[in-house]
Design a protein around this motif. Structure first.
Motif, PDB file in Angstrom:
ATOM      1  N   MET A   1       0.840  -1.181   0.000  1.00 45.04           N
ATOM      2  CA  MET A   1       0.000   0.000   0.000  1.00 45.04           C
ATOM      3  C   MET A   1       0.883   1.241   0.000  1.00 45.04           C
ATOM      4  SD  MET A   1      -2.706   1.020   2.870  1.00 45.04           S
ATOM      5  CE  MET A   1      -4.319   1.293   2.299  1.00 45.04           C
ATOM      6  N   MET A   2       0.471   2.238  -0.798  1.00 45.06           N
ATOM      7  CA  MET A   2       1.282   3.447  -0.929  1.00 45.06           C
ATOM      8  C   MET A   2       0.943   4.439   0.175  1.00 45.06           C
ATOM      9  SD  MET A   2       1.678   4.185  -4.923  1.00 45.06           S
ATOM     10  CE  MET A   2       3.268   4.909  -4.779  1.00 45.06           C
ATOM     11  N   ASP A   3       1.949   5.124   0.588  1.00 43.53           N
ATOM     12  CA  ASP A   3       1.825   6.151   1.618  1.00 43.53           C
ATOM     13  C   ASP A   3       1.053   7.344   1.046  1.00 43.53           C
ATOM     14  OD1 ASP A   3       2.170   7.951   3.653  1.00 43.53           O
ATOM     15  OD2 ASP A   3       4.361   7.883   3.633  1.00 43.53           O
ATOM     16  N   PRO A   4       0.019   7.840   1.736  1.00 42.54           N
ATOM     17  CA  PRO A   4      -0.749   8.987   1.244  1.00 42.54           C
ATOM     18  C   PRO A   4       0.114  10.239   1.044  1.00 42.54           C
ATOM     19  CG  PRO A   4      -1.863   7.994   3.151  1.00 42.54           C
ATOM     20  CD  PRO A   4      -0.546   7.301   2.986  1.00 42.54           C
ATOM     21  N   GLU A   5       1.127  10.392   1.863  1.00 46.28           N
ATOM     22  CA  GLU A   5       2.021  11.545   1.723  1.00 46.28           C
ATOM     23  C   GLU A   5       2.798  11.470   0.406  1.00 46.28           C
ATOM     24  OE1 GLU A   5       5.921  13.522   3.825  1.00 46.28           O
ATOM     25  OE2 GLU A   5       4.526  12.397   5.110  1.00 46.28           O
ATOM     26  N   VAL A   6       3.236  10.288   0.055  1.00 51.91           N
ATOM     27  CA  VAL A   6       3.955  10.093  -1.204  1.00 51.91           C
ATOM     28  C   VAL A   6       3.022  10.391  -2.373  1.00 51.91           C
ATOM     29  CG1 VAL A   6       5.109   8.409  -2.691  1.00 51.91           C
ATOM     30  CG2 VAL A   6       5.593   8.458  -0.234  1.00 51.91           C
ATOM     31  N   LEU A   7       1.826   9.887  -2.312  1.00 55.45           N
ATOM     32  CA  LEU A   7       0.852  10.160  -3.373  1.00 55.45           C
ATOM     33  C   LEU A   7       0.571  11.660  -3.493  1.00 55.45           C
ATOM     34  CD1 LEU A   7      -1.702   7.237  -2.848  1.00 55.45           C
ATOM     35  CD2 LEU A   7      -0.026   7.496  -4.694  1.00 55.45           C
ATOM     36  N   GLU A   8       0.479  12.324  -2.367  1.00 56.28           N
ATOM     37  CA  GLU A   8       0.243  13.776  -2.374  1.00 56.28           C
ATOM     38  C   GLU A   8       1.427  14.516  -3.004  1.00 56.28           C
ATOM     39  OE1 GLU A   8      -0.190  17.222   0.964  1.00 56.28           O
ATOM     40  OE2 GLU A   8      -1.310  15.376   1.329  1.00 56.28           O
ATOM     41  N   ARG A   9       2.625  14.098  -2.674  1.00 61.11           N
ATOM     42  CA  ARG A   9       3.828  14.731  -3.238  1.00 61.11           C
ATOM     43  C   ARG A   9       3.912  14.492  -4.748  1.00 61.11           C
ATOM     44  NH1 ARG A   9       8.910  13.373   0.387  1.00 61.11           N
ATOM     45  NH2 ARG A   9       9.835  14.869  -1.039  1.00 61.11           N
ATOM     46  N   ILE A  10       3.551  13.277  -5.157  1.00 60.53           N
ATOM     47  CA  ILE A  10       3.540  12.969  -6.593  1.00 60.53           C
ATOM     48  C   ILE A  10       2.516  13.843  -7.311  1.00 60.53           C
ATOM     49  CG2 ILE A  10       2.929  11.195  -8.296  1.00 60.53           C
ATOM     50  CD1 ILE A  10       4.196   9.134  -6.338  1.00 60.53           C
ATOM     51  N   ALA A  11       1.337  13.967  -6.741  1.00 63.60           N
ATOM     52  CA  ALA A  11       0.284  14.783  -7.349  1.00 63.60           C
ATOM     53  C   ALA A  11       0.704  16.248  -7.409  1.00 63.60           C
ATOM     54  CB  ALA A  11      -1.025  14.634  -6.568  1.00 63.60           C
ATOM     55  N   ALA A  12       1.357  16.733  -6.348  1.00 63.96           N
ATOM     56  CA  ALA A  12       1.812  18.130  -6.330  1.00 63.96           C
ATOM     57  C   ALA A  12       2.876  18.355  -7.398  1.00 63.96           C
ATOM     58  CB  ALA A  12       2.351  18.482  -4.943  1.00 63.96           C
ATOM     59  N   ARG A  13       3.791  17.398  -7.518  1.00 62.58           N
ATOM     60  CA  ARG A  13       4.858  17.538  -8.533  1.00 62.58           C
ATOM     61  C   ARG A  13       4.270  17.473  -9.939  1.00 62.58           C
ATOM     62  NH1 ARG A  13       8.978  20.128 -10.258  1.00 62.58           N
ATOM     63  NH2 ARG A  13      10.434  18.855 -11.447  1.00 62.58           N
ATOM     64  N   ARG A  14       3.289  16.604 -10.141  1.00 62.07           N
ATOM     65  CA  ARG A  14       2.622  16.502 -11.436  1.00 62.07           C
ATOM     66  C   ARG A  14       1.946  17.841 -11.774  1.00 62.07           C
ATOM     67  NH1 ARG A  14      -0.059  11.723 -11.130  1.00 62.07           N
ATOM     68  NH2 ARG A  14       1.611  10.718 -12.280  1.00 62.07           N
ATOM     69  N   ALA A  15       1.308  18.456 -10.795  1.00 58.39           N
ATOM     70  CA  ALA A  15       0.660  19.750 -11.006  1.00 58.39           C
ATOM     71  C   ALA A  15       1.698  20.829 -11.362  1.00 58.39           C
ATOM     72  CB  ALA A  15      -0.137  20.162  -9.773  1.00 58.39           C
ATOM     73  N   GLU A  16       2.842  20.802 -10.674  1.00 57.32           N
ATOM     74  CA  GLU A  16       3.925  21.751 -10.994  1.00 57.32           C
ATOM     75  C   GLU A  16       4.395  21.567 -12.428  1.00 57.32           C
ATOM     76  OE1 GLU A  16       7.309  21.647  -8.362  1.00 57.32           O
ATOM     77  OE2 GLU A  16       6.009  21.522  -6.599  1.00 57.32           O
ATOM     78  N   LEU A  17       4.598  20.322 -12.807  1.00 57.55           N
ATOM     79  CA  LEU A  17       5.073  20.034 -14.160  1.00 57.55           C
ATOM     80  C   LEU A  17       4.035  20.419 -15.213  1.00 57.55           C
ATOM     81  CD1 LEU A  17       6.864  16.610 -13.584  1.00 57.55           C
ATOM     82  CD2 LEU A  17       7.917  18.867 -13.922  1.00 57.55           C
TER      83      LEU A  17
END
Length: 76
Positions: A1-17
């Motif tokens: 199971m993935m850590d929600p914090e990691v998923l949030e960081r990935i989503a934030a980085r995707r939004a930045e990109l």
């Protein structure tokens, strides 16, 4: 199971990109438009240079000079 914090960081980085991508697309469009404008300006300059060169050549021609002298308005 993935850590929600990691998923949030990935989503934030995707939004930045995504934001960076939008800026780059806009910038690329502006660069292409300016390059097109420069190409037009270069063609106009080239045509004008050729016309001026032709006019200078014609001005140096004895036939043109005689014709120009013959076309001067008569003195009254």
């Amino acid at each position: 199971m993935m850590d929600p914090e990691v998923l949030e960081r990935i989503a934030a980085r995707r939004a930045e990109l995504d934001g960076v991508e939008e800026q780059l697309v806009k910038q690329l469009s502006e660069v292409r438009a300016e390059r097109d404008e420069l190409a037009v300006a270069e063609r106009v300059w080239q045509r004008m240079s050729e016309q001026l060169a032709d006019e200078r050549t014609e001005a140096g021609s004895p036939v043109v000079q005689v014709a120009q002298i013959g076309m001067r308005p008569a003195r009254t």
